[in-house]
Design a protein around this motif. Structure first.
Motif, mmCIF file in Angstrom:
data_model
loop_
_atom_site.group_PDB
_atom_site.id
_atom_site.type_symbol
_atom_site.label_atom_id
_atom_site.label_comp_id
_atom_site.label_asym_id
_atom_site.label_seq_id
_atom_site.Cartn_x
_atom_site.Cartn_y
_atom_site.Cartn_z
ATOM 1 N N ASN A 67 31.592 -39.093 -30.056
ATOM 2 C CA ASN A 67 31.209 -39.844 -31.269
ATOM 3 C C ASN A 67 30.024 -40.765 -31.006
ATOM 4 O O ASN A 67 29.547 -41.432 -31.916
ATOM 5 N N THR A 68 29.552 -40.826 -29.758
ATOM 6 C CA THR A 68 28.366 -41.665 -29.479
ATOM 7 C C THR A 68 27.141 -40.817 -29.133
ATOM 8 O O THR A 68 26.114 -41.349 -28.723
ATOM 9 N N LEU A 69 27.252 -39.479 -29.270
ATOM 10 C CA LEU A 69 26.127 -38.594 -28.920
ATOM 11 C C LEU A 69 24.915 -38.904 -29.808
ATOM 12 O O LEU A 69 25.019 -38.886 -31.032
ATOM 13 N N GLN A 70 23.762 -39.206 -29.186
ATOM 14 C CA GLN A 70 22.577 -39.511 -30.001
ATOM 15 C C GLN A 70 21.352 -38.783 -29.476
ATOM 16 O O GLN A 70 21.094 -38.769 -28.284
ATOM 17 N N LEU A 71 20.604 -38.168 -30.410
ATOM 18 C CA LEU A 71 19.309 -37.578 -30.057
ATOM 19 C C LEU A 71 18.295 -38.710 -29.907
ATOM 20 O O LEU A 71 18.511 -39.808 -30.423
ATOM 21 N N ARG A 72 17.195 -38.437 -29.210
ATOM 22 C CA ARG A 72 16.170 -39.479 -29.013
ATOM 23 C C ARG A 72 15.727 -40.024 -30.376
ATOM 24 O O ARG A 72 15.291 -39.272 -31.241
ATOM 25 N N PRO A 73 15.865 -41.329 -30.601
ATOM 26 C CA PRO A 73 15.559 -41.867 -31.938
ATOM 27 C C PRO A 73 14.055 -41.911 -32.192
ATOM 28 O O PRO A 73 13.257 -41.550 -31.330
ATOM 29 N N ILE A 74 13.680 -42.344 -33.395
ATOM 30 C CA ILE A 74 12.264 -42.424 -33.772
ATOM 31 C C ILE A 74 11.851 -43.890 -33.673
ATOM 32 O O ILE A 74 12.454 -44.748 -34.309
#
Length: 790
Positions: free
Chosen positions: A430-437
């Motif tokens: 639930n904390t998986l994140q793609l590189r943000p902008i």
């Protein structure tokens, strides 16, 4: 592109305001792109293509192309940034007259940071003053990459109008019928070209030689083929050159830059450019893996999906799910939201790029940034302002989800079966994140004034919608003036925001200048403390209390104790006479007056007095107030209430301030900003002079700009070695303009008043190349002439 792919029936035109991707009223009125628009089409058109075969160019097989048209104006840099973040390749369009412009350099360095494969299209070659050779040399000197000229312009009769291009890859020339829609093209192979136009024939042979030699420096495989052809560049197969170009472009380093030519207004050179997109730019599977972070680990998405990242599932999970791989295997889709748009007919549209799996209609999506679950009720494929309903969005595709209430730009969305709407997928997924902008900091400010108090809430809500659409806008409320401050990337940016606020959302508000919050300060100590006795009724009760107050400039040595408090840059000190302490230092006060009550009441009174100075009613800053309360003389039994004490302290401090004002002891202060300006060597002198003489700033340091964006660590390219066909009308002087030179950084402290609207000025000083960031530093006393002006 849309017309040739059979997607539209006519060619739109910026000048007529009939373009497909620039569909906002503001875009059509100004003739510029403001927000990026997405379109999907096939090239070659589905009915014309062949099935893929080895040795046949990729551009003979129909490909699905997702095209995003981004703005070119510096104020909308963030639109370009967020589009670059999710794209696989880019076509950089240069103006054949202006060459490489300042904004081109900026966007090019952003593309370098995302390692986007790029090709260049030199446009507007039909205009007077177009110079293909100069533009190619500038690509080398300013973009710091080696231009591989794949097409050369064909000027009729060597000097006449622009009619077509010579293709150095296929050794042929393409001629467009004048004034047509660009679909009738004559092709001349090399032998026919010798009769048609001898000068183009000889130039094309030179161009082929230069292209092969340039590629051999970067690509070993082509070098072997070239040697096998006995160093004859004309004998090298066209497909080998295409494959070599593709290999050189795919790494996204921008070391080698394929250059194409055309004039889109005359419909020349567009189809070969679309072939080049198919031939040279990568498909989604050929791009490096997207970066992700999960918990406190960083890695790539494929590492996670193939179980190479060690994730430890939550202990409370049932045993059957305990293996991390089975958890990961259940991820149905992972996507990044890169844009949010409020569509008047369809509501909120969230643009996403899918990185793995697929997003299906009606699936539950977990937002890992906001930790909420939302349903993807409708999936759309956007064609600029029109939309087609689809059932799913597959890996590598760009699509739109309608009706999400929470998702913002840069949020990661995960589709996971049987997801708990409150808790989401099992931890740590639930904390998986793609590189943000990354959002750049704002540099231009304006105030928004609602027309009435009742409008304030509506305007704030509408601003919330605007911010969700465009995170490079920032809104905050100035505590002193109560103004709503809107900040963004430039004057045009805020002007467009105001247009949308007033015209599209029908908000009743106007935009004005921001108010600078000045301060007053005490310049010297007073002659003696002022004693005041307050004696009158407060809310129907008799109140009587007294105290003494003195005020002086603040010295930075006082520490905060229970008797001393720091407040908005001022120090307030509460004193009791020595006779009011016992041997252990405990305060001896009347039974119904605790020290806490006394201290709070006196400080509140002093605070009220310091909120309005005697000179211009600005708040006081950097002053030191001492308040003395003597229980013997200043306490009057039950009449001494907290309200009476506050009033006494307020009057005493005001009396001390009035005395300072009468003695000309009150000065004015203004906020000073820390400013860091990036510019090139050539405009450094003008900037420093402007800051120190015209703007009353102090330059603190001049450094070489070593930020990762600056291309100064890339070796300079010797432009005399770059091949480019000679321009028919070029003057010999000034053709080879030098590169941008060393990037420099100026750090300075400048009054905020002088930084309002500075962006426009900086752009004119630096030819559009300068950028700056600023943060509040502190308040400083106004100098004589500036004080007079205020």
């Amino acid at each position: 592109m849309l017309y040739y792919s059979g997607f539209t029936r006519r060619i739109g035109d910026v000048d007529d305001g009939s373009t497909v991707t620039d569909f906002l009223p503001a875009e059509r009125a100004r003739g510029i792109t403001i927000q990026s628009a997405a379109v999907t089409f096939h090239w070659p058109p589905l009915h014309e293509g062949h099935t893929a075969k080895d040795g046949v160019p990729k551009s003979h097989t129909p490909h699905t192309i997702n095209l995003i048209d981004t703005p070119g104006h510096a104020d909308f840099t963030f639109e370009v940034l967020r589009s670059l973040r999710i794209l696989d390749g880019a076509v950089c369009i240069l103006d054949g007259v202006a060459g490489v412009e300042a904004q081109t350099e900026k966007v090019w360095t952003q593309a370098n940071s995302y390692s986007i494969p790029r090709i260049v299209f030199v446009n507007k070659l039909d205009r007077d003053g177009a110079a293909f050779e100069r533009t190619v040399k500038e690509i080398g000197s300013r973009l710091r990459g080696w231009p591989a000229v794949c097409q050369i312009p064909w000027w009729e009769g060597g000097k006449g109008r622009f009619t077509g291009v010579g293709d150095a890859i296929n050794l042929s020339a393409l001629k467009w019928t004048e004034g047509g829609d660009g679909k009738s093209i004559q092709t001349f192979i090399l032998d026919q070209l010798a009769h048609e136009d001898a000068s183009l024939h000889s130039e094309l042979i030179k161009a082929r030689g230069a292209l092969v030699e340039a590629l051999c420096e970067f690509d070993e495989e082509l070098l072997e083929i070239w040697l096998a052809c006995n160093d004859d560049s004309l004998a090298v197969p066209a497909q080998a050159i295409r494959d070599s170009l593709r290999r050189c472009v795919l790494d996204g380093s921008g070391r080698l830059i394929p250059v194409f030519a055309g004039a889109s207004f005359r419909n020349i050179g567009v189809q070969p450019l679309m072939d080049a997109v198919d031939d040279l730019l990568p498909n989604p599977t050929e791009r490096p893996d997207p970066e992700i972070s999960i918990g406190n680990q960083k890695g790539s998405l494929s590492d996670l999906l193939q179980g190479r990242l060690s994730i430890t599932p939550n202990k409370s999970l049932s045993k059957k799910l305990a293996s991390p791989l089975s958890l990961v295997a259940q991820i149905e889709g992972c996507a990044l939201a890169f844009k949010v748009v409020n569509d008047p007919r369809r509501g909120v549209l969230v643009y996403i790029r899918v990185y793995s799996g697929s997003i299906k209609r009606n699936s539950a999506l977990w937002n890992t940034n906001l930790h909420v679950t939302e349903r993807a009720q409708r999936l759309l494929q956007m064609q600029a302002s029109d939309a087609i309903e689809i059932s799913h969005i597959a890996t590598g595709q760009i699509g739109v989800i309608a009706g999400l209430k929470h998702a913002r730009t840069g949020d990661t969305l995960i589709s996971y079966p049987g997801v708990n709407p409150k808790l989401g997928p099992p931890a740590p997924l639930n904390t998986l994140q793609l590189r943000p902008i990354d959002v750049p900091p704002p540099v231009f400010f304006a105030a928004i004034e609602p027309h009435s108090l009742s409008e304030e809430k509506t305007v704030a809500d509408i601003l919330g919608l605007l911010l969700r659409e465009d995170p490079s806008l920032h809104v905050n409320v100035d505590e002193e003036s109560g103004q709503m401050l809107l900040s963004g990337m430039g004057e045009l940016h805020l002007e467009i925001a105001r247009d949308r606020l007033v015209n599209d959302f029908k908000a009743k508000a106007t935009m004005g200048n921001i108010e600078i919050s000045y301060r007053e300060c005490v310049l010297g100590p007073g002659t003696m403390p002022h004693r005041v006795v307050f004696d009158r009724e407060v809310a129907g009760k008799k109140g009587k209390a007294g105290c003494r107050a003195s005020i002086e400039p603040r010295n930075d040595v006082s520490l905060e104790t229970e008797h001393t408090i720091h407040l908005d840059g001022n120090v307030i000190k509460i004193q009791l006479p020595e006779s009011s302490y016992d041997e252990d230092g405990i305060e001896l006060l009347p039974p119904n007056l605790s020290f806490i009550t006394l201290r709070t009441a006196l400080i509140n009174g002093a605070k009220a007095a310091l909120a309005r100075g005697p000179r211009q009613a600005f708040p006081l800053h950097a002053s030191h107030v001492a308040i003395t309360f003597d229980p013997v003389t200043d306490y009057f039994g039950n009449d001494t209430s907290a309200a009476a004490l506050s009033s006494a302290a307020r009057l005493a401090v005001q009396a001390a301030l009035k005395e300072a004002f009468d003695n000309n002891n009150i000065g004015l202060m203004e906020p000073v900003m820390n400013v860091v300006i990036s510019c090139d060597e050539a405009s450094l002198g003008a900037i420093v002079h402007d800051l120190s003489s015209a703007r009353g700033g102090h330059v603190l340091s001049l450094d070489n700009d070593s930020s990762e964006e600056s291309p100064s660590d890339v070796p300079q390219i010797d432009t005399s070695r770059i091949y480019a066909p000679p321009d028919p009308f070029a003057s010999s002087s000034g053709a080879d303009r030098a590169g941008p030179g060393q990037q420099r950084q100026v750090t300075a402290r400048v009054p905020l008043k002088e930084m309002v609207g500075y962006l426009k000025h900086l752009r004119s000083l630096t030819g559009g190349r300068g950028t700056f960031i600023m943060s509040v530093d502190r308040f400083e006393r106004l100098s004589g002439p500036r004080e007079k002006a205020l």
